[in-house]
Design an enzyme around this catalytic site. Sequence first.
Site, PDB file in Angstrom:
ATOM      1  N   ASP A   1       0.863  -1.187   0.000  1.00 30.48           N
ATOM      2  CA  ASP A   1       0.000   0.000   0.000  1.00 30.48           C
ATOM      3  C   ASP A   1       0.899   1.236   0.000  1.00 30.48           C
ATOM      4  OD1 ASP A   1      -1.679   2.101   0.612  1.00 30.48           O
ATOM      5  OD2 ASP A   1      -2.649   1.079   2.305  1.00 30.48           O
TER       6      ASP A   1
ATOM      7  N   ASN B   1      -5.952  13.028 -10.959  1.00 33.63           N
ATOM      8  CA  ASN B   1      -6.651  13.458 -12.179  1.00 33.63           C
ATOM      9  C   ASN B   1      -6.316  14.932 -12.430  1.00 33.63           C
ATOM     10  OD1 ASN B   1      -8.651  15.050 -10.619  1.00 33.63           O
ATOM     11  ND2 ASN B   1      -9.326  13.034  -9.961  1.00 33.63           N
TER      12      ASN B   1
ATOM     13  N   ASP C   1      -5.570   7.514  -5.513  1.00 36.88           N
ATOM     14  CA  ASP C   1      -5.800   8.932  -5.196  1.00 36.88           C
ATOM     15  C   ASP C   1      -6.646   9.055  -3.918  1.00 36.88           C
ATOM     16  OD1 ASP C   1      -5.977  11.664  -5.487  1.00 36.88           O
ATOM     17  OD2 ASP C   1      -6.968  11.637  -7.435  1.00 36.88           O
TER      18      ASP C   1
ATOM     19  N   SER D   1      -1.879   5.007 -14.208  1.00 40.26           N
ATOM     20  CA  SER D   1      -2.798   4.715 -15.342  1.00 40.26           C
ATOM     21  C   SER D   1      -3.221   3.254 -15.452  1.00 40.26           C
ATOM     22  CB  SER D   1      -2.209   5.157 -16.699  1.00 40.26           C
ATOM     23  OG  SER D   1      -2.190   6.556 -16.810  1.00 40.26           O
TER      24      SER D   1
ATOM     25  N   VAL E   1      -8.261   2.605 -13.155  1.00 40.81           N
ATOM     26  CA  VAL E   1      -9.411   3.160 -13.885  1.00 40.81           C
ATOM     27  C   VAL E   1      -9.005   3.671 -15.271  1.00 40.81           C
ATOM     28  CG1 VAL E   1     -11.108   5.040 -13.824  1.00 40.81           C
ATOM     29  CG2 VAL E   1     -10.641   3.726 -11.766  1.00 40.81           C
TER      30      VAL E   1
HETATM   31  P1  ADP Z   1      -5.396   5.528 -12.639  1.00 40.09           P
HETATM   32  O1  ADP Z   1      -6.634   6.387 -12.668  1.00 40.09           O
HETATM   33  O2  ADP Z   1      -4.113   6.303 -12.953  1.00 40.09           O
HETATM   34  O3  ADP Z   1      -5.539   4.299 -13.458  1.00 40.09           O
HETATM   35  P2  ADP Z   1      -5.965   4.069 -10.149  1.00 40.09           P
HETATM   36  O4  ADP Z   1      -5.915   4.606  -8.776  1.00 40.09           O
HETATM   37  O5  ADP Z   1      -7.295   3.661 -10.701  1.00 40.09           O
HETATM   38  O6  ADP Z   1      -5.228   5.158 -11.091  1.00 40.09           O
HETATM   39  O7  ADP Z   1      -5.009   2.819 -10.262  1.00 40.09           O
HETATM   40  C1  ADP Z   1      -3.594   2.895 -10.394  1.00 40.09           C
HETATM   41  C2  ADP Z   1      -2.983   1.684  -9.729  1.00 40.09           C
HETATM   42  O8  ADP Z   1      -2.900   1.913  -8.323  1.00 40.09           O
HETATM   43  C3  ADP Z   1      -3.770   0.389  -9.911  1.00 40.09           C
HETATM   44  O9  ADP Z   1      -2.857  -0.655 -10.274  1.00 40.09           O
HETATM   45  C4  ADP Z   1      -4.377   0.144  -8.518  1.00 40.09           C
HETATM   46  O10 ADP Z   1      -4.518  -1.238  -8.226  1.00 40.09           O
HETATM   47  C5  ADP Z   1      -3.300   0.759  -7.641  1.00 40.09           C
HETATM   48  N1  ADP Z   1      -3.677   1.127  -6.255  1.00 40.09           N
HETATM   49  C6  ADP Z   1      -4.897   1.387  -5.725  1.00 40.09           C
HETATM   50  N2  ADP Z   1      -4.780   1.693  -4.404  1.00 40.09           N
HETATM   51  C7  ADP Z   1      -3.445   1.622  -4.104  1.00 40.09           C
HETATM   52  C8  ADP Z   1      -2.664   1.794  -2.917  1.00 40.09           C
HETATM   53  N3  ADP Z   1      -3.230   2.129  -1.746  1.00 40.09           N
HETATM   54  N4  ADP Z   1      -1.313   1.623  -2.996  1.00 40.09           N
HETATM   55  C9  ADP Z   1      -0.720   1.307  -4.168  1.00 40.09           C
HETATM   56  N5  ADP Z   1      -1.391   1.136  -5.322  1.00 40.09           N
HETATM   57  C10 ADP Z   1      -2.739   1.286  -5.297  1.00 40.09           C
END
Ligand code: ADP
Length: 179
Positions: free
Chosen positions: A16, A30, A40, A123, A126
């Site tokens: 994490d 974003n 985020d 990226s 989502v």
């Molecule tokens: P984006 O909109 O740039 O795609 P996301 O947040 O949807 O960003 O996802 C980017 C990556 O971060 C994904 O691989 C997701 O699994 C990961 N992710 C989500 N929460 C955490 C976290 N707490 N620590 C590390 N990575 C995370």
Amino acid sequence: MDTKIDNSTLSLIQGDITQQDTEAIVNAANARLAGGGGVDGAIHAAGGPSIMAECRKIGGCPTGQAVITVGGSLKARYVIHTVGPVYQGGMNGEAALLKSAYLESLRLASARGLKSLAFPAISSGVYAYPPNQSARIALKTVMDYLREHKDIELVRFVLFNQSMYDIFAEELRKLRGNL
Ligand code: ADP
């Protein structure tokens, strides 16, 4: 999994990003810096309102660029917010924009004299970038930067799940094989 790039360390862990003790962590934000879901949301939830207060003052960040705020109650002193591209088939400049998101984050860290930072897989959630391609761009950009700049001692990729960790590990092995 750790690898040395000259005198710097490139590290892959599953975990994490909000829990990292690097000097900065990078947020996959974003363009409005408005917060949201995914990494985020996790960073704002863990770091508290001072991060959003600064984001509001900054106002926004174009895709492929990066800005820096305090880390609030995170262990990291700073959050670097970068905006990766939404993947729309690959013919809309996505690769160059994703590379730029990593590069501008690294440049901002160097400009602030930071020695360690942690990245999520920008990226790859989502924004739907194909994971192997995004991992390759992420790793290649960081490896090239660390070879050319000696100031940053540690870059850690924090992959949220086992499958993304495995993809980064596979692409790192391939890139090292090409040295
Ligand atoms: P984006 O909109 O740039 O795609 P996301 O947040 O949807 O960003 O996802 C980017 C990556 O971060 C994904 O691989 C997701 O699994 C990961 N992710 C989500 N929460 C955490 C976290 N707490 N620590 C590390 N990575 C995370």
